[in-house]
Design a protein around this motif. Structure first.
Motif: not given
Length: 568
Positions: A302-303, A345-348, A361-364
């Protein structure tokens, strides 16, 4: 008889603080015993969960009523176990292991270990927000220390075996052998010594092998899409680390406040309250239930759903505060990993405002948040870095992880004076985890390594016998054994060289206290430090079975020169 002879030689070898084949083999055996225990624990947990869940740790498959009732039933069962044992053996988890390692050479009480095994299974099967690493470390330390106790090994080597069991347990739980080694050395032992490092590595290897043999080679984060970050992300990574460091301080502070607030409340109402709070939040937000692996899955899938991520993040934080703070048997690292993944993920999503579309880039970013939060909450930057590397199996994570971890750790520790959550828990429970540097040095060497084996034992208090013994003793101590009230008292004999013209006796008799042969040099030091002279006698199993003598001079040499002298 031959076995006892070899075992006696083994104990003498292990009393020395140095690497040896014997210690390495015992490290492997300790890792094997801990791995068997952890594999059994994890198999029982997954087998129970699969009775009513579609897959382990996925509580979303339950309906609302089931989600509400499950934590209440779990809390009731945990309370029932506590009532049965009168809550006398409910000190569990990593803080308790650190305390036992410092104060009792890693020897774990069997009843606490049994409570940890069943209590941990019940807690995680019921959806409480606790991690499996707490029970794993406790069970691993227990299994390996029981091996050392069964063989009656010196306590300095039992301490090493306990560390081996912890490393094997973590490796068997998460399939992260290197992170397990670093975690034990950095967080639990807080020192790096070669003679400890090597057997711990071997034990961790055994744990990882056992995990892969039973559960396969998959990692919890091996399916992530880790993209190499461009340098234009780095300024934001520093900002990200600052935010994570702030949250880490707030997380530790809030958890300790809950522990402090309910410290005077009996365990039974605390457990029931934890069950009730988990039931309510779990009914409303099922994604927040579980060890933290479910939260990691949500962060992966749920990115782009910021509202869901924030809801689960807040709910997961509350569940963790009340589960750990109210005494549910489980660890805190699992929830920290889940929370860190969601926070990253929220900060992404926030980063897209400054950098542009970074959906790839959400995973990293999630992994970076995981590593930074672990480092800042536990004061373990290197363990967090290696954990991120092993969970992803991707070296592209290393450089950005270093930047975020350093930023989070420095802000948390220097600005907010945040300390390891485990240390804060120990202080809250008033468990003494610190030892003076002198004791820390002496605890690494067993008395068998330093004692004078060549001594003269006199069994009759006769002046002529004592004179002959002293005259031929040279530098060897002369020990008199006297029978008193059906037992024996040992006294060191020397000539009376005082200036008294009419001494009561031509000899001085200094009564000796006994120290069991499994102990370290710290125990003789504790006895002799006040008078700074004298000796203690070393016995095996029974008080009258004297096998050697340790003098104050030997202890002084060990502290000042790093060595000791043994009479030839």
């Amino acid at each position: 008889m031959a076995f006892e002879k070899h075992l006696k030689h083994l104990r003498e070898q292990l009393a020395y603080p140095k690497i040896s084949i014997q210690l390495s083999v015992l490290g492997l055996l300790a890792g094997l015993s801990a791995s068997i225990c952890i594999v059994a624990f994890q198999w029982c947990l997954e087998t129970i969960q699969l009775i009513y869940l579609d897959e382990p740790d996925n509580f979303q498959s339950l309906n609302g009523a089931e989600r509400f009732l499950l934590p209440l039933v779990g809390a009731g069962l945990i309370a029932l176990v506590g009532v049965f044992t009168q809550f006398k053996h409910f000190r569990l988890g990593i803080p308790f292991v650190i305390y036992r390692l410092k104060a009792f050479y890693g020897m774990m009480p069997i009843r606490n270990t049994i409570n940890q095994f069943f209590g941990g299974i019940i807690a995680m099967s019921s959806g409480f927000s606790v991690g499996r690493e707490g029970p794993a470390v406790h069970l691993g330390a227990g299994a390996s220390s029981y091996l050392g106790s069964w063989l009656k090994l010196p306590y300095n080597s039992v301490r090493t075996l306990s560390a081996c069991g912890m490393a094997a347990a973590i490796a068997a739980s998460f399939n992260t052998p290197l992170a397990a080694v670093i975690f034990v050395m950095e967080v639990v032992l807080r020192e790096y010594k070669t003679h400890i490092f090597v057997p711990v590595m071997l034990a961790s290897m055994v744990g990882a092998t056992a995990n892969r043999f039973v559960f396969g080679h998959e990692h919890d984060l091996s399916g992530l899409n880790i993209e190499l970050l461009d340098i234009n992300h780095y300024p934001y990574l520093v900002f990200m680390g600052i935010l994570v460091g702030c949250f880490a301080f707030a997380f530790n502070r809030q958890l300790i406040e809950i522990i402090r607030s309910f410290k005077s409340v009996n365990m039974l109402p605390r457990l029931l309250l934890a069950g009730f709070i988990t039931a309510i939040i779990g009914y409303l937000v099922p994604q927040a239930l579980g060890t933290g692996l479910g939260a990691i899955t949500i962060a992966q899938e749920q990115t782009g759903n910021a509202q869901l991520l924030m809801t689960v993040f807040i709910s997961k934080s509350l569940l963790t505060f009340f589960a750990i703070g109210l005494g549910i048997p489980g660890g805190v690292i699992g929830p920290i990993l889940g929370l860190g993944m969601m926070l990253g993920t929220l900060l992404a999503l926030m980063a897209s405002i400054f950098i542009g579309n970074i959906s790839g880039y959400s995973d990293i970013y999630g992994v970076l948040g995981l590593a930074a939060l672990m480092a800042a909450c536990l004061n373990a930057p290197l363990a967090a870095l290696v954990t991120a590397l092993e969970l992803t199996y991707n070296p592209d994570i290393v450089v950005p992880a270093m930047l975020v971890i350093v930023s989070a750790h420095v802000i948390s520790s220097q600005i907010f004076k945040n300390r390891s959550l485990f240390i804060l828990q120990l202080e809250m429970q008033k468990l003494d985890y610190q030892t003076p540097p002198t004791y820390d040095i002496l605890q690494k060497t067993g008395v068998l390594a330093a004692m004078e084996r060549s001594f003269i034992l006199v069994k009759r208090k006769d002046d002529m016998v004592l004179r002959r013994a002293l005259d031929r003793a040279g530098k060897r101590p002369v020990i008199l054994r006297e029978e008193v009230d059906g037992g024996f008292v040992f006294k060191q004999v020397s000539y009376n060289v005082s200036l008294d013209h009419q001494p009561a006796s031509p000899f001085n008799f200094d009564e000796l206290q006994g120290v069991e042969s499994r102990y370290t040099l710290a125990e003789p030091y504790e006895i002799l430090q006040h008078k700074r002279s004298g000796s203690v006698y070393i016995f095996e199993e029974e008080f009258e079975n004297i096998v050697g003598v340790v003098t104050w001079e030997q202890l002084r040499l060990r502290l000042t020169k790093g060595s000791f002298q043994v009479a030839e």
